[in-house]
Design a protein around this motif. Structure first.
Motif, PDB file in Angstrom:
ATOM      1  N   UNK A 234     -13.455  10.376 -25.179  1.00  0.00           N
ATOM      2  CA  UNK A 234     -13.485   9.057 -25.752  1.00  0.00           C
ATOM      3  C   UNK A 234     -13.449   9.934 -27.566  1.00  0.00           C
ATOM      4  N   UNK A 235     -13.337   8.617 -28.409  1.00  0.00           N
ATOM      5  CA  UNK A 235     -13.352   9.533 -29.795  1.00  0.00           C
ATOM      6  C   UNK A 235     -13.953   8.452 -30.397  1.00  0.00           C
TER       7      UNK A 235
ATOM      8  N   UNK B 175     -13.806   2.994 -31.598  1.00  0.00           N
ATOM      9  CA  UNK B 175     -13.521   3.901 -30.629  1.00  0.00           C
ATOM     10  C   UNK B 175     -12.511   3.728 -29.688  1.00  0.00           C
ATOM     11  N   UNK B 176     -11.530   5.055 -29.351  1.00  0.00           N
ATOM     12  CA  UNK B 176     -10.486   5.562 -29.097  1.00  0.00           C
ATOM     13  C   UNK B 176     -10.761   6.092 -27.936  1.00  0.00           C
ATOM     14  N   UNK B 177     -10.508   5.008 -26.805  1.00  0.00           N
ATOM     15  CA  UNK B 177     -10.609   5.813 -25.738  1.00  0.00           C
ATOM     16  C   UNK B 177      -9.529   6.442 -24.813  1.00  0.00           C
ATOM     17  N   UNK B 178      -9.051   7.623 -24.516  1.00  0.00           N
ATOM     18  CA  UNK B 178      -7.808   8.037 -24.314  1.00  0.00           C
ATOM     19  C   UNK B 178      -8.058   8.099 -22.175  1.00  0.00           C
ATOM     20  N   UNK B 179      -6.510   8.273 -21.651  1.00  0.00           N
ATOM     21  CA  UNK B 179      -6.655   8.179 -20.554  1.00  0.00           C
ATOM     22  C   UNK B 179      -6.743   9.060 -19.524  1.00  0.00           C
ATOM     23  N   UNK B 180      -6.640  10.470 -20.419  1.00  0.00           N
ATOM     24  CA  UNK B 180      -7.536  11.553 -19.624  1.00  0.00           C
ATOM     25  C   UNK B 180      -7.636  12.735 -20.601  1.00  0.00           C
ATOM     26  N   UNK B 181      -8.355  13.484 -20.223  1.00  0.00           N
ATOM     27  CA  UNK B 181      -9.099  14.855 -20.928  1.00  0.00           C
ATOM     28  C   UNK B 181      -8.152  15.082 -21.892  1.00  0.00           C
ATOM     29  N   UNK B 182      -8.288  14.973 -23.809  1.00  0.00           N
ATOM     30  CA  UNK B 182      -7.383  16.206 -24.260  1.00  0.00           C
ATOM     31  C   UNK B 182      -7.865  17.402 -24.556  1.00  0.00           C
ATOM     32  N   UNK B 183      -6.743  18.308 -24.581  1.00  0.00           N
ATOM     33  CA  UNK B 183      -7.849  19.523 -25.319  1.00  0.00           C
ATOM     34  C   UNK B 183      -7.495  19.983 -27.309  1.00  0.00           C
ATOM     35  N   UNK B 184      -8.629  19.198 -27.712  1.00  0.00           N
ATOM     36  CA  UNK B 184      -8.236  19.145 -28.560  1.00  0.00           C
ATOM     37  C   UNK B 184      -6.894  20.623 -29.550  1.00  0.00           C
ATOM     38  N   UNK B 185      -6.972  21.642 -28.686  1.00  0.00           N
ATOM     39  CA  UNK B 185      -6.227  22.814 -29.580  1.00  0.00           C
ATOM     40  C   UNK B 185      -4.672  22.406 -29.220  1.00  0.00           C
ATOM     41  N   UNK B 186      -4.413  22.085 -27.825  1.00  0.00           N
ATOM     42  CA  UNK B 186      -3.320  21.741 -27.205  1.00  0.00           C
ATOM     43  C   UNK B 186      -3.005  20.415 -26.312  1.00  0.00           C
TER      44      UNK B 186
ATOM     45  N   UNK C 186      -3.738   5.423 -24.368  1.00  0.00           N
ATOM     46  CA  UNK C 186      -5.117   5.126 -24.956  1.00  0.00           C
ATOM     47  C   UNK C 186      -5.300   4.019 -25.503  1.00  0.00           C
ATOM     48  N   UNK C 187      -6.856   3.541 -25.241  1.00  0.00           N
ATOM     49  CA  UNK C 187      -7.220   2.264 -26.013  1.00  0.00           C
ATOM     50  C   UNK C 187      -8.132   2.115 -26.936  1.00  0.00           C
ATOM     51  N   UNK C 188      -7.626   0.995 -27.932  1.00  0.00           N
ATOM     52  CA  UNK C 188      -8.605   1.194 -29.429  1.00  0.00           C
ATOM     53  C   UNK C 188      -9.173  -0.275 -29.341  1.00  0.00           C
ATOM     54  N   UNK C 189     -10.397   0.214 -29.559  1.00  0.00           N
ATOM     55  CA  UNK C 189     -11.755  -0.791 -29.631  1.00  0.00           C
ATOM     56  C   UNK C 189     -12.387  -1.074 -31.038  1.00  0.00           C
ATOM     57  N   UNK C 190     -12.188  -2.174 -31.552  1.00  0.00           N
ATOM     58  CA  UNK C 190     -12.953  -1.965 -34.140  1.00  0.00           C
ATOM     59  C   UNK C 190     -13.766  -3.084 -33.170  1.00  0.00           C
ATOM     60  N   UNK C 191     -15.002  -2.905 -33.606  1.00  0.00           N
ATOM     61  CA  UNK C 191     -16.427  -3.568 -33.155  1.00  0.00           C
ATOM     62  C   UNK C 191     -17.151  -4.143 -34.923  1.00  0.00           C
TER      63      UNK C 191
ATOM     64  N   UNK D 245      -8.417   8.542 -52.038  1.00  0.00           N
ATOM     65  CA  UNK D 245      -8.577   9.430 -52.972  1.00  0.00           C
ATOM     66  C   UNK D 245      -9.087  10.441 -51.700  1.00  0.00           C
ATOM     67  N   UNK D 246      -9.957  11.585 -51.308  1.00  0.00           N
ATOM     68  CA  UNK D 246     -10.388  12.277 -50.808  1.00  0.00           C
ATOM     69  C   UNK D 246     -11.309  12.115 -49.075  1.00  0.00           C
ATOM     70  N   UNK D 247     -11.765  10.675 -50.088  1.00  0.00           N
ATOM     71  CA  UNK D 247     -12.438  10.219 -48.771  1.00  0.00           C
ATOM     72  C   UNK D 247     -11.438   9.471 -47.638  1.00  0.00           C
ATOM     73  N   UNK D 248     -11.482   9.726 -46.002  1.00  0.00           N
ATOM     74  CA  UNK D 248     -11.221   9.847 -45.026  1.00  0.00           C
ATOM     75  C   UNK D 248     -11.363   8.285 -45.008  1.00  0.00           C
ATOM     76  N   UNK D 249     -10.858   7.549 -44.182  1.00  0.00           N
ATOM     77  CA  UNK D 249     -11.016   6.576 -43.747  1.00  0.00           C
ATOM     78  C   UNK D 249     -11.503   5.869 -41.975  1.00  0.00           C
ATOM     79  N   UNK D 250     -11.309   7.401 -41.787  1.00  0.00           N
ATOM     80  CA  UNK D 250     -11.930   7.309 -40.347  1.00  0.00           C
ATOM     81  C   UNK D 250     -12.793   8.130 -40.067  1.00  0.00           C
ATOM     82  N   UNK D 251     -13.978   8.812 -39.431  1.00  0.00           N
ATOM     83  CA  UNK D 251     -14.020  10.263 -39.376  1.00  0.00           C
ATOM     84  C   UNK D 251     -14.678  10.281 -37.985  1.00  0.00           C
ATOM     85  N   UNK D 252     -14.187  11.045 -36.955  1.00  0.00           N
ATOM     86  CA  UNK D 252     -14.221  10.645 -35.178  1.00  0.00           C
ATOM     87  C   UNK D 252     -15.229  11.985 -34.605  1.00  0.00           C
ATOM     88  N   UNK D 253     -16.221  12.359 -33.722  1.00  0.00           N
ATOM     89  CA  UNK D 253     -15.754  12.941 -32.826  1.00  0.00           C
ATOM     90  C   UNK D 253     -16.352  12.511 -30.985  1.00  0.00           C
TER      91      UNK D 253
END
Length: 142
Positions: free
Chosen positions: A23-24, A36-47, A57-62, A134-142
């Motif tokens: 989940x991001x 919120x972005x809920x993915x259907x499997x564990x995702x390795x960020x490097x690969x 995935x499932x996208x939720x905007x609240x 500009x240089x400001x991202x629209x989303x910042x996800x963790x």
């Protein structure tokens, strides 16, 4: 002999990276919603694409302070090719523009992303514009 058996067992089961996620959770440029972005499997960020060409995935905007939310199924795919860590998201019904760019530190993806999201869903009558300015991202996800 025990060490060899343990090594063989470890080699048979792929280890998930420390930067793997399912989940991001993203803050928006306007600070008016949580994405919120809920993915259907564990995702390795490097690969992320090893063994797969897309990720369901499932996208939720609240909106902050609101009880209702927007939700839709999306498919994540590489932006330009299977070796690309950048992602794009598309909805089965259309009207979604999502791009995610991984944070790279020391040549390694950390599992954090920046990106942008634009939703114009005519069927559900929902509109969100969290595109980069500009240089400001629209989303910042963790």
């Amino acid at each position: 002999m025990k060490a060899l058996a343990a090594l063989v067992l470890i080699a048979q089961f792929p280890l998930v990276s420390m930067a793997a996620y399912t989940q991001l959770r993203c803050s928006t440029i306007t600070e008016e919603a949580i994405v919120t972005i809920q993915v259907n499997r564990a995702v390795d960020a490097q690969n992320p694409w090893v063994g797969f060409s897309t990720i369901g995935a499932n996208l939720v905007v609240q909106r902050i302070g609101a009880h209702n939310f927007y939700q839709t199924a999306i498919t994540l795919s590489p932006l330009s090719g299977s070796g690309d860590l950048n992602m794009r998201g598309d909805a089965t019904q259309g009207g979604i523009y999502l791009q995610l760019y991984p944070e790279i530190v020391g040549g390694t993806a950390t599992g954090k992303y920046t990106g942008q999201l634009f939703v114009n869903d005519l069927d559900k009558r929902e509109y969100f514009d969290f595109r980069s300015e500009g240089k400001e991202p629209g989303l910042v996800c963790k």
